[in-house]
Scaffold this motif. Structure first.
Motif, PDB file in Angstrom:
ATOM      1  N   ALA A 158       0.828  -1.209   0.000  1.00 36.33           N
ATOM      2  CA  ALA A 158       0.000   0.000   0.000  1.00 36.33           C
ATOM      3  C   ALA A 158       0.859   1.255   0.000  1.00 36.33           C
ATOM      4  O   ALA A 158       0.567   2.229  -0.712  1.00 36.33           O
ATOM      5  CB  ALA A 158      -0.929  -0.011   1.218  1.00 36.33           C
ATOM      6  N   VAL A 159       1.929   1.245   0.779  1.00 39.96           N
ATOM      7  CA  VAL A 159       2.839   2.404   0.823  1.00 39.96           C
ATOM      8  C   VAL A 159       3.509   2.599  -0.532  1.00 39.96           C
ATOM      9  O   VAL A 159       3.629   3.733  -1.019  1.00 39.96           O
ATOM     10  CB  VAL A 159       3.876   2.211   1.962  1.00 39.96           C
ATOM     11  N   GLN A 160       3.942   1.513  -1.156  1.00 35.36           N
ATOM     12  CA  GLN A 160       4.585   1.606  -2.479  1.00 35.36           C
ATOM     13  C   GLN A 160       3.615   2.172  -3.520  1.00 35.36           C
ATOM     14  O   GLN A 160       3.961   3.047  -4.309  1.00 35.36           O
ATOM     15  CB  GLN A 160       5.087   0.232  -2.930  1.00 35.36           C
ATOM     16  N   THR A 161       2.387   1.679  -3.506  1.00 30.38           N
ATOM     17  CA  THR A 161       1.377   2.152  -4.464  1.00 30.38           C
ATOM     18  C   THR A 161       1.052   3.618  -4.222  1.00 30.38           C
ATOM     19  O   THR A 161       0.940   4.404  -5.178  1.00 30.38           O
ATOM     20  CB  THR A 161       0.103   1.298  -4.345  1.00 30.38           C
ATOM     21  N   ALA A 162       0.919   4.006  -2.962  1.00 30.46           N
ATOM     22  CA  ALA A 162       0.630   5.404  -2.637  1.00 30.46           C
ATOM     23  C   ALA A 162       1.755   6.308  -3.133  1.00 30.46           C
ATOM     24  O   ALA A 162       1.507   7.387  -3.705  1.00 30.46           O
ATOM     25  CB  ALA A 162       0.446   5.569  -1.134  1.00 30.46           C
ATOM     26  N   TYR A 163       3.002   5.879  -2.938  1.00 32.73           N
ATOM     27  CA  TYR A 163       4.129   6.696  -3.401  1.00 32.73           C
ATOM     28  C   TYR A 163       4.130   6.822  -4.924  1.00 32.73           C
ATOM     29  O   TYR A 163       4.392   7.901  -5.464  1.00 32.73           O
ATOM     30  CB  TYR A 163       5.451   6.100  -2.917  1.00 32.73           C
ATOM     31  N   GLU A 164       3.813   5.743  -5.616  1.00 31.10           N
ATOM     32  CA  GLU A 164       3.776   5.793  -7.082  1.00 31.10           C
ATOM     33  C   GLU A 164       2.701   6.762  -7.577  1.00 31.10           C
ATOM     34  O   GLU A 164       2.918   7.517  -8.527  1.00 31.10           O
ATOM     35  CB  GLU A 164       3.537   4.397  -7.661  1.00 31.10           C
ATOM     36  N   VAL A 165       1.539   6.749  -6.936  1.00 34.60           N
ATOM     37  CA  VAL A 165       0.453   7.665  -7.315  1.00 34.60           C
ATOM     38  C   VAL A 165       0.896   9.112  -7.128  1.00 34.60           C
ATOM     39  O   VAL A 165       0.726   9.966  -8.009  1.00 34.60           O
ATOM     40  CB  VAL A 165      -0.821   7.361  -6.495  1.00 34.60           C
ATOM     41  N   LEU A 166       1.494   9.404  -5.983  1.00 37.83           N
ATOM     42  CA  LEU A 166       1.902  10.783  -5.694  1.00 37.83           C
ATOM     43  C   LEU A 166       3.089  11.214  -6.546  1.00 37.83           C
ATOM     44  O   LEU A 166       3.188  12.378  -6.934  1.00 37.83           O
ATOM     45  CB  LEU A 166       2.217  10.926  -4.206  1.00 37.83           C
ATOM     46  N   ARG A 167       3.996  10.290  -6.856  1.00 36.53           N
ATOM     47  CA  ARG A 167       5.141  10.632  -7.713  1.00 36.53           C
ATOM     48  C   ARG A 167       4.664  10.964  -9.129  1.00 36.53           C
ATOM     49  O   ARG A 167       5.113  11.941  -9.733  1.00 36.53           O
ATOM     50  CB  ARG A 167       6.150   9.476  -7.748  1.00 36.53           C
ATOM     51  N   ALA A 168       3.725  10.158  -9.639  1.00 32.33           N
ATOM     52  CA  ALA A 168       3.196  10.423 -10.981  1.00 32.33           C
ATOM     53  C   ALA A 168       2.464  11.765 -11.014  1.00 32.33           C
ATOM     54  O   ALA A 168       2.594  12.534 -11.978  1.00 32.33           O
ATOM     55  CB  ALA A 168       2.261   9.300 -11.409  1.00 32.33           C
ATOM     56  N   ALA A 169       1.722  12.078  -9.957  1.00 24.69           N
ATOM     57  CA  ALA A 169       1.018  13.363  -9.901  1.00 24.69           C
ATOM     58  C   ALA A 169       2.006  14.524  -9.843  1.00 24.69           C
ATOM     59  O   ALA A 169       1.804  15.563 -10.477  1.00 24.69           O
ATOM     60  CB  ALA A 169       0.087  13.395  -8.693  1.00 24.69           C
ATOM     61  N   GLU A 170       3.084  14.362  -9.088  1.00 23.39           N
ATOM     62  CA  GLU A 170       4.099  15.418  -8.998  1.00 23.39           C
ATOM     63  C   GLU A 170       4.788  15.618 -10.344  1.00 23.39           C
ATOM     64  O   GLU A 170       5.059  16.752 -10.751  1.00 23.39           O
ATOM     65  CB  GLU A 170       5.121  15.055  -7.916  1.00 23.39           C
ATOM     66  N   GLU A 171       5.046  14.538 -11.051  1.00 22.34           N
ATOM     67  CA  GLU A 171       5.656  14.662 -12.385  1.00 22.34           C
ATOM     68  C   GLU A 171       4.716  15.380 -13.344  1.00 22.34           C
ATOM     69  O   GLU A 171       5.156  16.181 -14.166  1.00 22.34           O
ATOM     70  CB  GLU A 171       6.015  13.285 -12.924  1.00 22.34           C
ATOM     71  N   ARG A 172       3.408  15.110 -13.259  1.00 22.01           N
ATOM     72  CA  ARG A 172       2.452  15.825 -14.107  1.00 22.01           C
ATOM     73  C   ARG A 172       2.434  17.311 -13.788  1.00 22.01           C
ATOM     74  O   ARG A 172       2.328  18.140 -14.673  1.00 22.01           O
ATOM     75  CB  ARG A 172       1.039  15.262 -13.916  1.00 22.01           C
ATOM     76  N   ARG A 173       2.552  17.653 -12.510  1.00 17.50           N
ATOM     77  CA  ARG A 173       2.559  19.070 -12.132  1.00 17.50           C
ATOM     78  C   ARG A 173       3.833  19.759 -12.584  1.00 17.50           C
ATOM     79  O   ARG A 173       3.831  20.947 -12.892  1.00 17.50           O
ATOM     80  CB  ARG A 173       2.428  19.208 -10.621  1.00 17.50           C
ATOM     81  N   GLN A 174       4.947  19.037 -12.588  1.00 14.69           N
ATOM     82  CA  GLN A 174       6.224  19.627 -12.986  1.00 14.69           C
ATOM     83  C   GLN A 174       6.321  19.819 -14.490  1.00 14.69           C
ATOM     84  O   GLN A 174       7.046  20.690 -14.952  1.00 14.69           O
ATOM     85  CB  GLN A 174       7.381  18.734 -12.522  1.00 14.69           C
ATOM     86  N   TRP A 175       5.588  19.017 -15.250  1.00 17.28           N
ATOM     87  CA  TRP A 175       5.676  19.083 -16.708  1.00 17.28           C
ATOM     88  C   TRP A 175       5.019  20.345 -17.212  1.00 17.28           C
ATOM     89  O   TRP A 175       3.899  20.664 -16.877  1.00 17.28           O
ATOM     90  CB  TRP A 175       4.997  17.862 -17.328  1.00 17.28           C
ATOM     91  N   LYS A 176       5.734  21.100 -18.012  1.00 19.38           N
ATOM     92  CA  LYS A 176       5.208  22.325 -18.618  1.00 19.38           C
ATOM     93  C   LYS A 176       5.246  22.149 -20.136  1.00 19.38           C
ATOM     94  O   LYS A 176       6.278  21.761 -20.690  1.00 19.38           O
ATOM     95  CB  LYS A 176       6.050  23.540 -18.233  1.00 19.38           C
ATOM     96  N   PRO A 177       4.149  22.434 -20.829  1.00 23.25           N
ATOM     97  CA  PRO A 177       4.138  22.287 -22.296  1.00 23.25           C
ATOM     98  C   PRO A 177       4.975  23.386 -22.952  1.00 23.25           C
ATOM     99  O   PRO A 177       5.178  24.453 -22.396  1.00 23.25           O
ATOM    100  CB  PRO A 177       2.669  22.428 -22.651  1.00 23.25           C
ATOM    101  N   ASP A 178       5.420  23.082 -24.146  1.00 22.88           N
ATOM    102  CA  ASP A 178       6.202  24.085 -24.898  1.00 22.88           C
ATOM    103  C   ASP A 178       5.332  25.128 -25.517  1.00 22.88           C
ATOM    104  O   ASP A 178       4.251  24.996 -25.853  1.00 22.88           O
ATOM    105  CB  ASP A 178       7.020  23.383 -25.984  1.00 22.88           C
TER     106      ASP A 178
END
Length: 178
Positions: A158-178
């Motif tokens: 559960a901890v591993q899955t939770a971290y993966e969800v939050l990491r993917a969300a953080e990567e989406r927030r960091q991504w900026k379109p050109d």
């Protein structure tokens, strides 16, 4: 001498400022019982209804804090409505990368909120806190540290899955379109 009945704003140029009419201006009062402030902030009376309440700023904030969009629905109906609206909200999903709002104010998805609960964090935690909580809980529940403990293995997953969800969300927030 006769009294003049002529208005001072006839013809051109207009002699008074715009909005200086002689008639009384109608002001809608707040719909909250006992409030005498102007009610200039509309709020829906029920989901999918054109009827509106009109509140002052203070009571509109109170109304929004207590609003439950899924009130009166069973868990299955709420899940179905959420799935339908996610499917139809493609235009809103395109603007996720803009990150108009910060964490804890509605910008996190339901999955992210569940992941934060698993990691025992507040909704407004930043990613560094997420990483720290993930490392601590992963070390405590790792199968090498606690062999033959089925509950620890489930918590570790559960901890591993939770971290993966939050990491993917953080990567989406960091991504900026050109």
């Amino acid at each position: 001498m006769a009294r003049s009945t002529r208005s001072v704003d006839w013809g051109f140029p207009r002699w008074r400022s715009y909005g200086a009419e002689r008639e009384a201006v109608k002001v809608r009062l707040c719909d909250r019982h006992g409030c005498d402030q102007p009610g200039d902030r509309p709020a829906p009376k029920s989901p999918n209804s054109p009827d509106r309440w009109y509140f002052c700023e203070e009571h509109a904030g109170e109304y929004n804090r207590n609003w439950n969009y899924f009130e009166g629905l069973t868990a299955e109906e709420a899940a179905q409505r959420e799935a339908d609206e996610r499917r139809d909200a493609g235009g809103f999903a395109e603007s996720k990368h803009n990150s108009w709002a910060g964490p804890g104010d509605g910008s996190r998805s339901r999955d992210e909120m569940r992941a934060l609960d698993v990691l025992e964090l507040d909704p407004d935690s930043d990613f560094e806190a997420v990483r720290g909580a993930w490392r601590k809980l992963a070390k405590e529940n790792h199968p090498d540290i606690r062999p033959n403990d089925a509950e620890a293995a489930k918590r570790f997953q559960a901890v591993q899955t939770a971290y993966e969800v939050l990491r993917a969300a953080e990567e989406r927030r960091q991504w900026k379109p050109d």
